[in-house]
Scaffold this motif. Structure first.
Motif, short mmCIF file in Angstrom:
data_model
loop_
_atom_site.label_atom_id
_atom_site.label_comp_id
_atom_site.label_asym_id
_atom_site.label_seq_id
_atom_site.Cartn_x
_atom_site.Cartn_y
_atom_site.Cartn_z
N ARG A 56 41.86 -73.26 1.73
CA ARG A 56 42.49 -72.45 2.77
C ARG A 56 42.91 -73.25 4.00
NH1 ARG A 56 37.04 -71.56 3.16
NH2 ARG A 56 36.14 -71.41 5.24
N GLN A 57 42.17 -74.36 4.30
CA GLN A 57 42.56 -75.09 5.51
C GLN A 57 43.81 -75.95 5.30
OE1 GLN A 57 39.43 -75.70 4.03
NE2 GLN A 57 38.77 -77.76 4.54
N PHE A 58 44.22 -76.14 4.05
CA PHE A 58 45.44 -76.92 3.80
C PHE A 58 46.69 -76.06 3.83
CE2 PHE A 58 42.04 -78.97 1.22
CZ PHE A 58 41.89 -80.08 2.04
N VAL A 82 42.26 -61.64 -1.06
CA VAL A 82 42.51 -63.06 -0.79
C VAL A 82 42.82 -63.24 0.69
CG1 VAL A 82 44.13 -64.94 -1.18
CG2 VAL A 82 43.24 -63.66 -3.12
N GLU A 83 43.70 -62.37 1.18
CA GLU A 83 44.17 -62.46 2.57
C GLU A 83 43.06 -62.13 3.56
OE1 GLU A 83 47.10 -63.18 3.92
OE2 GLU A 83 47.12 -62.15 5.85
N SER A 84 42.28 -61.06 3.28
CA SER A 84 41.34 -60.61 4.29
C SER A 84 39.95 -61.22 4.12
CB SER A 84 41.24 -59.08 4.28
OG SER A 84 40.65 -58.66 3.07
N ASN A 87 36.56 -67.08 4.49
CA ASN A 87 35.18 -67.34 4.12
C ASN A 87 35.04 -68.47 3.11
OD1 ASN A 87 33.44 -65.06 5.39
ND2 ASN A 87 35.28 -64.04 4.61
N ASP A 88 33.78 -68.89 2.90
CA ASP A 88 33.53 -69.99 1.97
C ASP A 88 33.72 -69.55 0.51
OD1 ASP A 88 33.08 -71.87 3.85
OD2 ASP A 88 30.93 -71.44 4.04
N ALA A 89 33.73 -70.55 -0.36
CA ALA A 89 34.10 -70.30 -1.75
C ALA A 89 33.15 -69.33 -2.46
CB ALA A 89 34.17 -71.61 -2.51
N VAL A 90 31.84 -69.57 -2.31
CA VAL A 90 30.90 -68.76 -3.10
C VAL A 90 30.93 -67.28 -2.69
CG1 VAL A 90 28.51 -68.46 -3.80
CG2 VAL A 90 29.48 -70.76 -3.61
N PRO A 91 30.82 -66.98 -1.38
CA PRO A 91 30.94 -65.57 -1.01
C PRO A 91 32.29 -64.98 -1.41
CG PRO A 91 30.23 -66.87 0.89
CD PRO A 91 30.53 -67.82 -0.22
N SER A 92 33.37 -65.78 -1.32
CA SER A 92 34.69 -65.28 -1.69
C SER A 92 34.74 -64.89 -3.15
CB SER A 92 35.76 -66.34 -1.41
OG SER A 92 35.82 -66.61 -0.05
N LEU A 93 34.20 -65.80 -3.97
CA LEU A 93 34.19 -65.53 -5.41
C LEU A 93 33.44 -64.24 -5.70
CD1 LEU A 93 34.34 -68.25 -7.88
CD2 LEU A 93 32.63 -66.57 -8.44
N LEU A 94 32.28 -64.09 -5.04
CA LEU A 94 31.48 -62.90 -5.25
C LEU A 94 32.22 -61.65 -4.76
CD1 LEU A 94 28.61 -62.04 -6.20
CD2 LEU A 94 28.03 -61.90 -3.80
#
Lengths: 228, 226
Positions: A61-63, A116-118, A123-130
């Protein structure tokens, strides 16, 4: 940390359920839920796409400059959906035939981009995936229940078409509630989707209202001075 | 943060391109590894369908590759080139599998697959795709009813053309009250396919002796309006 994960799961499954609370992704919700198996299968495919897209957007996301974030997100989602579409076609061909045009439609399902947007973009990868997985699972549950309802009322069966997913051996799990049932066509036709979804939303709201009423009543008793 | 607009634009463009490149590479890779299984499962699905309308004992050739390409035909209701699969037993033509389309269903086209034996009798008919009302007109589909099996062993010599109608119209075919348009369209399409078969029998039977290479016949189709 575990609290955060619990919160994410609870959000996806109940509080912010995409099917009956956020009401995002109505197209597949209404169109595919003619049977429990159809609804659940598409729901699970959506859940996998959501988990993977959230999980893959978050680390990069930072790229991504904010001006082009939406095109990039859509690109990631579209790639994942196409990969799933091809894999299903190759390894679960009968199911692919049933879900047909709805798999590519996951791309334009608002709920995927919305999470994805919100969530994943912040957030970080693991919480996002969950989060993606839980939101998708919440949707899959709604699709499954709605599909089951419509199938039961409309055709008098449950889990018909299971053999398309798990092979001919699964045919024995198909429940026929009443062999004399002639079916209630309305439930399988599009109006049945709206009526069914409406009932599910009403049911969820009713449970929520009862819950808040109960907690209010409980706090009334324990701390009468704090209310008012 | 002294980034000029040009630098910013460049950065954005490059980022977009990198993501597009990664996406394309992933897709290419998955296309490569799923191509063979997809082809195999499509072939398998097609053969399973053929098996429903033409018993495996009726032919011993490679049904999938023994094909004749048919130009668009009014009798088959086709607007594009369709493929007829030729079934052979001991190098003798045993039957033909035709694709036909009925345009006059209740909603949208009804795609049919019709297996006709060499003697002109029907071995079986299946609906490939339709958009008829669920629970009402969809009994033409084998997953919703056995109606389509009424065509088994029918032929033009057994039933004259005027009896190829639903009972309501004075024909011999059963139908379900409330959904007459659908079976009417299917009966008509099957009749027309049989007529197509009779008119083009010679061409279908003499074309393509080579069972491994599909070839395009140049012979004109008989009985067609231009």
């Amino acid at each position: 940390m575990t609290n955060q994960y619990k919160e994410i799961a609870l959000n996806g499954l109940w509080k912010q359920n995409s099917g009956v609370v956020q009401l995002l992704g109505m197209c597949p919700t209404l169109a595919v839920t003619t049977s429990a198996v159809n609804g659940l299968s598409l729901g699970l495919a959506t859940a996998i796409v959501m988990a993977l897209s959230n999980g893959s957007v978050s680390p990069v996301r930072q790229f991504v400059p904010s001006e082009i974030r939406v095109p990039v997100f859509i690109l990631v989602i579209a790639t994942l959906v196409t990969v799933i579409d091809m894999s299903l076609n190759a390894f679960a061909h009968p199911l692919h035939k049933v879900l047909g045009i709805f798999i590519p439609l996951i791309v334009v399902n608002c709920i995927v981009l919305a999470r994805v947007e919100s969530f994943a973009a912040k957030n970080d990868a693991v919480p996002s995936l969950l989060d993606g997985f839980m939101m998708g699972t919440g949707l899959a549950l709604v699709l499954g229940v709605l599909g089951g309802l419509r199938e039961l009322v409309g055709k008098g069966t449950l889990f018909s078409g299971l053999d398309l997913v798990f092979g001919p051996a699964a045919k024995q799990f198909v429940l026929t509630v009443n062999t004399d049932y002639h079916g209630f066509l309305l439930a399988v036709l599009p109006p049945g989707a709206f009526l069914g979804l409406g009932s599910l939303i009403a049911l969820r709201n009713w449970i929520e209202i009862r819950k808040t009423a109960k907690t209010n009543a409980a706090s009334d008793l324990s701390q009468p001075a704090l209310i008012n | 943060m002294a980034e000029t607009p040009i630098q910013h634009t460049l950065k954005t463009t490059v980022t977009m391109m990198v993501f597009a490149l990664i996406g394309t590479a992933l897709l290419a890779y998955f296309f490569e590894i799923t191509r063979v299984p997809i082809e195999a499962s499509e072939k398998e699905a097609r053969l399973a369908l053929f098996k429903q309308i033409l018993p495996e004992s009726a032919y011993d050739n490679a049904l999938l590759t023994d094909v004749v390409e048919l130009p668009p035909s009014a009798l088959l209701g086709s607007q594009h080139t369709t493929i007829a699969n030729i079934a052979r037993l001991n190098h003798q033509v045993a039957g033909v599998i035709l694709e036909a389309v009925a345009h006059d269903g209740y909603s949208g086209d009804i795609k049919l697959l019709i297996a006709i034996r060499a003697d002109g009798s029907i071995s079986g008919v299946r609906v490939l795709a339709h958009k008829e009302t669920p629970g009402l007109g969809d009994y033409i589909d084998i997953t919703h009813g056995k109606w389509i099996q009424l065509f088994n062993d029918e032929s033009l010599s057994k039933s004259p053309p005027q009896s190829w109608q639903v009972k309501k119209d004075g024909g011999k075919f059963d139908y379900m009250v409330g959904a007459t348009i659908t079976p009417r369209a299917v009966v008509k399409a099957v009749l027309k396919a049989l007529e197509f078969f009779e008119k083009n029998k010679k061409m279908l039977f003499t074309e393509v002796k080579n069972t491994t290479l599909p070839s395009v016949p140049s012979m004109p189709i008989q009985g067609e309006k231009p």
